[in-house]
Enzyme design. Structure first.
Site, short mmCIF file in Angstrom:
data_model
loop_
_atom_site.label_atom_id
_atom_site.label_comp_id
_atom_site.label_asym_id
_atom_site.label_seq_id
_atom_site.Cartn_x
_atom_site.Cartn_y
_atom_site.Cartn_z
N GLY A 9 0.77 -1.25 0.00
CA GLY A 9 0.00 0.00 0.00
C GLY A 9 0.80 1.29 0.00
N ARG A 69 -5.68 0.87 -6.70
CA ARG A 69 -4.42 1.43 -6.19
C ARG A 69 -3.96 2.60 -7.05
NH1 ARG A 69 -2.00 -2.12 -2.41
NH2 ARG A 69 -2.39 -4.32 -2.77
N ASP A 104 -5.59 -0.36 -1.77
CA ASP A 104 -6.48 -1.18 -2.59
C ASP A 104 -7.75 -1.63 -1.86
OD1 ASP A 104 -5.03 -3.04 -0.82
OD2 ASP A 104 -6.05 -4.58 -1.97
N PHE A 124 -13.73 2.82 4.85
CA PHE A 124 -12.83 2.03 4.02
C PHE A 124 -12.40 2.89 2.83
CE2 PHE A 124 -11.15 -1.16 1.23
CZ PHE A 124 -10.48 -1.98 2.14
N ASP A 164 -4.42 1.31 11.06
CA ASP A 164 -5.82 0.99 11.35
C ASP A 164 -5.87 0.45 12.80
OD1 ASP A 164 -8.54 0.53 10.62
OD2 ASP A 164 -8.10 -1.52 10.10
P1 IMP Z 1 -3.54 -2.61 10.84
O1 IMP Z 1 -2.58 -3.69 11.20
O2 IMP Z 1 -4.95 -2.95 11.26
O3 IMP Z 1 -3.13 -1.25 11.32
O4 IMP Z 1 -3.65 -2.66 9.28
C1 IMP Z 1 -2.99 -1.84 8.45
C2 IMP Z 1 -3.18 -2.32 7.02
O5 IMP Z 1 -4.54 -2.70 6.75
C3 IMP Z 1 -2.88 -1.18 6.07
O6 IMP Z 1 -1.51 -1.14 5.76
C4 IMP Z 1 -3.74 -1.53 4.90
O7 IMP Z 1 -3.06 -2.41 4.05
C5 IMP Z 1 -4.95 -2.24 5.50
N1 IMP Z 1 -6.08 -1.31 5.62
C6 IMP Z 1 -6.52 -0.73 6.75
N2 IMP Z 1 -7.55 0.10 6.50
C7 IMP Z 1 -7.75 0.06 5.15
C8 IMP Z 1 -8.66 0.73 4.25
O8 IMP Z 1 -9.50 1.56 4.63
N3 IMP Z 1 -8.51 0.42 2.94
C9 IMP Z 1 -7.60 -0.47 2.46
N4 IMP Z 1 -6.72 -1.09 3.25
C10 IMP Z 1 -6.80 -0.83 4.60
#
Ligand code: IMP
Length: 184
Positions: free
Chosen positions: A46, A167, A161, A154, A105
């Protein structure tokens, strides 16, 4: 498998992203002004667009490396596990390191990556995330620099993506499901 149909509403324009990156790059240049080499680590996939724009604003000696992590639910332990799918090519011991993430996230991915890279004894380890969803946080982590705080939506675009699509949008958009299913 049926696919849900959706539309994308622009949330952050390409122009706003570029302006924010310019401002963040000024702060990062100041933080690392004495570095002999800054290792900029992009978290795949990403962050690939963000890191490309960011490094071009950093007037510093930089080296670019990538790391890929995947996180998934572990039902047995009711927790999230993070697995490293692709590790760095280079050594970071004694180096200045900047980790570049697309979105924080729950924070599990960044938390895991920071522990891993911290165990390799870099001189300085800092993080930047283009987007932050603080209301979703479960792991105690916060990036040192954040592009934009966003609500629990989201989002796609600018490298990010939805099922590997979108992307290549030049802006950040919010996914809005329209409710109808169509065959994949
Ligand atoms: P975390 O470990 O929950 O902080 O996840 C982070 C990863 O989840 C990011 O690097 C993204 O790849 C994916 N992610 C989290 N939120 C979104 C979103 O709204 N759209 C797309 N990918 C997301």
């Amino acid at each position: 498998m049926p696919q849900r149909t959706y539309v994308i509403d622009e949330m952050i324009s390409a122009k706003s992203i570029a302006a924010r990156i310019e401002a963040l790059a000024r702060e990062i240049r100041e933080e690392f002004r004495d570095t002999d080499k800054l290792v900029v680590v992009g978290l795949l996939r990403g962050s690939f667009v963000f890191i490309a724009d960011l490094v071009r604003e950093l007037d510093l000696p930089v080296e670019v490396d990538f790391l890929e992590a995947s996180s998934y639910d572990n039902a047995m332990e009711s927790s999230r596990e993070v697995r490293i799918l692709k590790d760095l090519r280079g050594q970071i011991e004694g180096r200045d390191v900047l980790v570049v993430e697309d979105i924080v996230d729950t924070g599990f991915t960044l938390d895991h990556v920071l522990h891993l890279l911290g165990s390799r004894h870099p001189k300085k380890l800092k993080t930047i995330a283009l987007l932050d969803k603080p209301s979703r946080r479960e792991a105690p982590v916060r990036a040192d620099w954040i592009g934009f705080e966003i609500p629990d939506e989201f989002v796609v675009g600018y490298g990010i993506d939805f099922a590997q699509r979108n992307r290549n949008l030049p802006y950040i958009g919010k996914v809005r499901f329209t409710g109808e299913d169509v065959p994949a």
